[in-house]
Write an enzyme that holds these catalytic residues in place. Structure first.
Site, PDB file in Angstrom:
ATOM      1  N   SER A 270       9.395  14.318 -16.678  1.00  0.00           N
ATOM      2  CA  SER A 270      10.610  14.872 -17.251  1.00  0.00           C
ATOM      3  C   SER A 270      11.132  13.902 -18.296  1.00  0.00           C
ATOM      4  O   SER A 270      11.128  12.688 -18.084  1.00  0.00           O
ATOM      5  CB  SER A 270      11.674  15.075 -16.154  1.00  0.00           C
ATOM      6  OG  SER A 270      12.954  15.277 -16.719  1.00  0.00           O
ATOM      7  N   ARG A 309     -10.743  57.214 -34.474  1.00  0.00           N
ATOM      8  CA  ARG A 309     -10.331  55.820 -34.607  1.00  0.00           C
ATOM      9  C   ARG A 309      -8.840  55.849 -34.879  1.00  0.00           C
ATOM     10  O   ARG A 309      -8.406  56.357 -35.905  1.00  0.00           O
ATOM     11  CB  ARG A 309     -11.090  55.112 -35.734  1.00  0.00           C
ATOM     12  CG  ARG A 309     -10.831  53.608 -35.801  1.00  0.00           C
ATOM     13  CD  ARG A 309     -11.746  52.908 -36.801  1.00  0.00           C
ATOM     14  NE  ARG A 309     -13.152  53.090 -36.432  1.00  0.00           N
ATOM     15  CZ  ARG A 309     -14.012  53.863 -37.104  1.00  0.00           C
ATOM     16  NH1 ARG A 309     -13.620  54.498 -38.182  1.00  0.00           N
ATOM     17  NH2 ARG A 309     -15.262  53.988 -36.706  1.00  0.00           N
TER      18      ARG A 309
END
Length: 393
Positions: A270, A309
């Site tokens: 941290s 498509r």
């Protein structure tokens, strides 16, 4: 600037799913298609196939091509044709009978196959760690929790066996996948291939040859607008991430100082609290598990393709389906690290159970041990059987 992982802990393992991997897969599709046509036409096209390579292709030109044509293949094919001409080889068989979607879909199935095979290997490794934990802790009692409250006595072995069952179910899902080749030409009818070969049905033979060259499944059809193969892969990847996300959530909770039933090796730091050791692998898996359902939703929405498509839906598939594959691979890689360094604190678990009060219903110890043995044995045996299988193309 290309993203390179600065803010992406949930998808840290990019092996085989980055743009270079996809480009390499598209070139491999064109190589394999040349060889398939060589067999169909009884011509020697191995020299042409061997001459194609991805490393020297102009990435900037391909990016411009995608912006101009909405697909990379329109720019890719002339670039590959130029490689053949430069090598003094005929280029007329390159991309014969194929369309952009054949190359993109097949290349992405190659990427998916390799990514899911890597994911599977990591799942087996993670499951092996869980099986060992379940065996070792089958007689270590703990308080089980239901709806965030103490329920009744169980064992740490049963907890590990439950996690292992999730990994085994993920393996089952991965093993059920097929990775089909795509080949049908402009609208899926295969007429260009039939015309090039001068006989009906040539497209079927070329598709079968292409599948064999690439180690993909031959679906016996074109699936241009029928997108369930892509959805199946994305669903399997999401199932992997969900199974591992459950483990990560439990580990994060039980490794909290106020619980302490789980101990983790290492941990992340941290910037403000140097004493902290954060459960970084569990955090990365959880991040992947939070993200993957949204990606699956996009792939499922894109499956409403329309036409031969679709306009935009097919294109939306590409990044989402590739991203969810990356999350599955990254989560499974993180899980192997997480579980390799995970230990249970059986003494702490026993103390919590002892102070559970009336909520901690305690069955006869012999009954609990027998139940734990049965659950652990079944989970371990199921995983062992699944881990020994070979997933199919």
């Amino acid at each position: 600037m290309t993203d390179w992982g600065l803010l992406d802990p949930g998808a840290a393992d990019t092996t085989g799913t980055d743009d270079d991997a996809v480009l390499g897969a598209m070139v491999e599709v064109e190589r394999a298609l040349l060889r398939a046509w060589g067999s169909e036409l009884d011509e020697f096209l191995d020299a042409q196939a061997d001459a194609l390579e991805a490393a020297s292709l102009d990435r900037a030109a391909l990016i411009e091509g995608v912006a101009h044509d909405a697909v990379p293949v329109v720019t890719l094919v002339p670039a590959l044709r130029a490689q053949l001409v430069a090598a003094g080889l005929l280029a007329d068989r390159l991309h014969l009978g194929a369309t952009s979607q054949d190359v993109v879909d097949t290349a992405l199935m190659l990427v998916a196959r390799d990514a899911m095979h890597g994911t599977r290997a990591a799942l087996v490794e993670a499951g092996s760690h869980l099986a060992a934990l379940a065996e070792a802790e089958r007689r270590s009692p703990r308080i089980a929790r239901s709806i965030a409250r103490h329920a009744e006595a169980s064992t740490l072995g049963v907890l590990a066996a439950g996690w292992l069952d999730g990994v085994a179910s993920a393996l089952e899902t991965v093993d059920a996948l097929a990775f089909p080749v795509q080949f049908g030409g402009a609208v899926g009818t295969g007429t260009a291939a039939d015309a090039a070969a001068g006989r009906p049905g040539a497209a079927d033979a070329v598709r079968a040859g292409l599948a064999a060259e690439l180690g993909l499944a031959d679906p016996g059809r074109a699936w241009h607008a029928e997108r369930t193969p892509v959805l199946a892969v994305a669903s399997a990847a999401a199932a992997v991430v969900a199974a591992l996300g459950r483990i990560a959530g439990d580990v994060t909770l039980l490794s909290r100082e106020e619980f302490g039933e789980v101990r983790l090796a290492g941990g992340g730091g941290s910037s403000a609290m140097p004493h902290k050791r954060n459960p970084v692998d569990a955090v990365a898996i959880t991040a992947a598990a939070v993200e993957s359902p949204g990606l699956l939703q996009i792939v499922a929405s894109a499956a409403l393709a329309g036409d031969e498509r679709s306009a935009g839906r097919w294109h939306a598939e590409w990044s989402s389906s590739r991203r969810i594959l990356r999350l599955a691979r990254s989560a499974s890689t993180a899980a192997t690290r997480l579980l390799a360094g995970l230990e249970f604190d059986r003494d702490r678990a026993a103390r919590i159970l002892a102070h559970a009060g009336p909520a901690g219903e305690r069955p006869d110890r012999g009954v609990l041990d027998a139940a734990s043995d049965r659950i652990v044995d079944r989970a371990v045996a199921r995983f062992a059987a699944l881990s020994e299988r070979q997933s199919r193309p």
